[in-house]
Design a protein around this motif. Sequence first.
Motif, PDB file in Angstrom:
ATOM      1  N   LYS A  31      26.664  20.745  -9.086  1.00 20.51           N
ATOM      2  CA  LYS A  31      26.330  21.186  -7.729  1.00 20.51           C
ATOM      3  C   LYS A  31      25.141  22.140  -7.685  1.00 20.51           C
ATOM      4  O   LYS A  31      24.197  21.933  -6.958  1.00 20.51           O
ATOM      5  CB  LYS A  31      27.533  21.867  -7.068  1.00 20.51           C
ATOM      6  N   TRP A  32      25.199  23.263  -8.434  1.00 21.04           N
ATOM      7  CA  TRP A  32      24.105  24.226  -8.393  1.00 21.04           C
ATOM      8  C   TRP A  32      24.164  25.164  -9.589  1.00 21.04           C
ATOM      9  O   TRP A  32      25.126  25.200 -10.336  1.00 21.04           O
ATOM     10  CB  TRP A  32      24.097  25.031  -7.096  1.00 21.04           C
ATOM     11  N   VAL A  33      23.082  25.953  -9.730  1.00 21.10           N
ATOM     12  CA  VAL A  33      22.975  26.950 -10.787  1.00 21.10           C
ATOM     13  C   VAL A  33      22.641  28.293 -10.144  1.00 21.10           C
ATOM     14  O   VAL A  33      21.942  28.348  -9.131  1.00 21.10           O
ATOM     15  CB  VAL A  33      21.902  26.545 -11.833  1.00 21.10           C
ATOM     16  N   SER A  34      23.174  29.355 -10.727  1.00 20.31           N
ATOM     17  CA  SER A  34      22.845  30.706 -10.269  1.00 20.31           C
ATOM     18  C   SER A  34      22.658  31.594 -11.497  1.00 20.31           C
ATOM     19  O   SER A  34      22.968  31.187 -12.620  1.00 20.31           O
ATOM     20  CB  SER A  34      23.943  31.258  -9.355  1.00 20.31           C
ATOM     21  N   HIS A  35      22.144  32.785 -11.258  1.00 17.20           N
ATOM     22  CA  HIS A  35      21.938  33.690 -12.390  1.00 17.20           C
ATOM     23  C   HIS A  35      22.077  35.142 -11.966  1.00 17.20           C
ATOM     24  O   HIS A  35      21.950  35.473 -10.792  1.00 17.20           O
ATOM     25  CB  HIS A  35      20.563  33.456 -13.025  1.00 17.20           C
ATOM     26  N   LEU A  46      20.608  38.193 -19.299  1.00 19.35           N
ATOM     27  CA  LEU A  46      20.589  37.009 -18.437  1.00 19.35           C
ATOM     28  C   LEU A  46      21.891  36.225 -18.564  1.00 19.35           C
ATOM     29  O   LEU A  46      22.321  35.875 -19.668  1.00 19.35           O
ATOM     30  CB  LEU A  46      19.411  36.102 -18.796  1.00 19.35           C
ATOM     31  N   VAL A  47      22.527  35.976 -17.427  1.00 19.67           N
ATOM     32  CA  VAL A  47      23.745  35.172 -17.360  1.00 19.67           C
ATOM     33  C   VAL A  47      23.484  34.048 -16.360  1.00 19.67           C
ATOM     34  O   VAL A  47      23.114  34.303 -15.211  1.00 19.67           O
ATOM     35  CB  VAL A  47      24.955  36.015 -16.915  1.00 19.67           C
ATOM     36  N   ILE A  48      23.667  32.829 -16.807  1.00 19.09           N
ATOM     37  CA  ILE A  48      23.450  31.643 -15.973  1.00 19.09           C
ATOM     38  C   ILE A  48      24.801  30.982 -15.738  1.00 19.09           C
ATOM     39  O   ILE A  48      25.566  30.775 -16.674  1.00 19.09           O
ATOM     40  CB  ILE A  48      22.479  30.665 -16.654  1.00 19.09           C
ATOM     41  N   THR A  49      25.068  30.649 -14.474  1.00 16.25           N
ATOM     42  CA  THR A  49      26.321  29.984 -14.122  1.00 16.25           C
ATOM     43  C   THR A  49      26.016  28.633 -13.505  1.00 16.25           C
ATOM     44  O   THR A  49      25.265  28.543 -12.531  1.00 16.25           O
ATOM     45  CB  THR A  49      27.137  30.837 -13.130  1.00 16.25           C
ATOM     46  N   CYS A  50      26.591  27.592 -14.088  1.00 17.79           N
ATOM     47  CA  CYS A  50      26.443  26.225 -13.589  1.00 17.79           C
ATOM     48  C   CYS A  50      27.736  25.854 -12.863  1.00 17.79           C
ATOM     49  O   CYS A  50      28.813  25.922 -13.457  1.00 17.79           O
ATOM     50  CB  CYS A  50      26.197  25.263 -14.744  1.00 17.79           C
ATOM     51  N   THR A  51      27.614  25.462 -11.613  1.00 23.13           N
ATOM     52  CA  THR A  51      28.788  25.158 -10.797  1.00 23.13           C
ATOM     53  C   THR A  51      28.911  23.654 -10.583  1.00 23.13           C
ATOM     54  O   THR A  51      27.922  22.979 -10.292  1.00 23.13           O
ATOM     55  CB  THR A  51      28.703  25.890  -9.445  1.00 23.13           C
ATOM     56  N   PHE A  52      30.156  23.183 -10.717  1.00 22.96           N
ATOM     57  CA  PHE A  52      30.477  21.769 -10.550  1.00 22.96           C
ATOM     58  C   PHE A  52      31.443  21.601  -9.391  1.00 22.96           C
ATOM     59  O   PHE A  52      32.085  22.552  -8.958  1.00 22.96           O
ATOM     60  CB  PHE A  52      31.112  21.220 -11.831  1.00 22.96           C
ATOM     61  N   GLU A  53      31.584  20.371  -8.924  1.00 27.64           N
ATOM     62  CA  GLU A  53      32.461  20.099  -7.782  1.00 27.64           C
ATOM     63  C   GLU A  53      33.944  20.176  -8.138  1.00 27.64           C
ATOM     64  O   GLU A  53      34.775  20.397  -7.273  1.00 27.64           O
ATOM     65  CB  GLU A  53      32.139  18.756  -7.138  1.00 27.64           C
ATOM     66  N   ASP A  54      34.277  19.985  -9.430  1.00 22.77           N
ATOM     67  CA  ASP A  54      35.687  20.061  -9.822  1.00 22.77           C
ATOM     68  C   ASP A  54      35.802  20.570 -11.252  1.00 22.77           C
ATOM     69  O   ASP A  54      34.832  20.594 -12.003  1.00 22.77           O
ATOM     70  CB  ASP A  54      36.383  18.711  -9.670  1.00 22.77           C
ATOM     71  N   LEU A  55      36.999  20.983 -11.618  1.00 21.16           N
ATOM     72  CA  LEU A  55      37.252  21.560 -12.935  1.00 21.16           C
ATOM     73  C   LEU A  55      37.024  20.546 -14.050  1.00 21.16           C
ATOM     74  O   LEU A  55      36.488  20.901 -15.112  1.00 21.16           O
ATOM     75  CB  LEU A  55      38.688  22.101 -12.989  1.00 21.16           C
ATOM     76  N   TYR A  56      37.396  19.299 -13.832  1.00 16.89           N
ATOM     77  CA  TYR A  56      37.192  18.263 -14.844  1.00 16.89           C
ATOM     78  C   TYR A  56      35.714  18.165 -15.227  1.00 16.89           C
ATOM     79  O   TYR A  56      35.373  18.134 -16.406  1.00 16.89           O
ATOM     80  CB  TYR A  56      37.709  16.907 -14.350  1.00 16.89           C
ATOM     81  N   SER A  57      34.840  18.123 -14.234  1.00 16.65           N
ATOM     82  CA  SER A  57      33.402  18.023 -14.504  1.00 16.65           C
ATOM     83  C   SER A  57      32.894  19.279 -15.201  1.00 16.65           C
ATOM     84  O   SER A  57      32.069  19.209 -16.115  1.00 16.65           O
ATOM     85  CB  SER A  57      32.635  17.808 -13.200  1.00 16.65           C
ATOM     86  N   ALA A  58      33.377  20.439 -14.779  1.00 15.50           N
ATOM     87  CA  ALA A  58      32.929  21.712 -15.356  1.00 15.50           C
ATOM     88  C   ALA A  58      33.329  21.844 -16.819  1.00 15.50           C
ATOM     89  O   ALA A  58      32.621  22.461 -17.611  1.00 15.50           O
ATOM     90  CB  ALA A  58      33.485  22.883 -14.546  1.00 15.50           C
TER      91      ALA A  58
END
Length: 94
Positions: A31-35, A46-58
């Motif tokens: 879905k998106w990335v944040s930092h 630096l901390v990067i967070t990648c967000t997915f639509e569901d836990l399985y994908s993450a």
Amino acid sequence: MRKTDKKIDNQLRNLLTQICEVALQEIQGYKWVSHKVNYARFPESLVITCTFEDLYSAENAEQQGILLNLIQQKLRAANIELNNVRKQVFFTSQ
């Protein structure tokens, strides 16, 4: 924010936008990335967070590997080296 911090911030935003565009095309459920970053301790903070639509994908190890490689490639190309990418990049779901 100091002038050099703004320059780094703009560079990071551009790199993360590029990463996001590639990931949206190639990684299922992405879905998106944040930092977050403390510029006084950059790049260690630096901390990067990648967000997915569901836990399985993450939690999909293959997708995590693809994203970790993509992030490292883009950051290295900009002369930004993460000490331990696995401790600085996180995966989450909505």
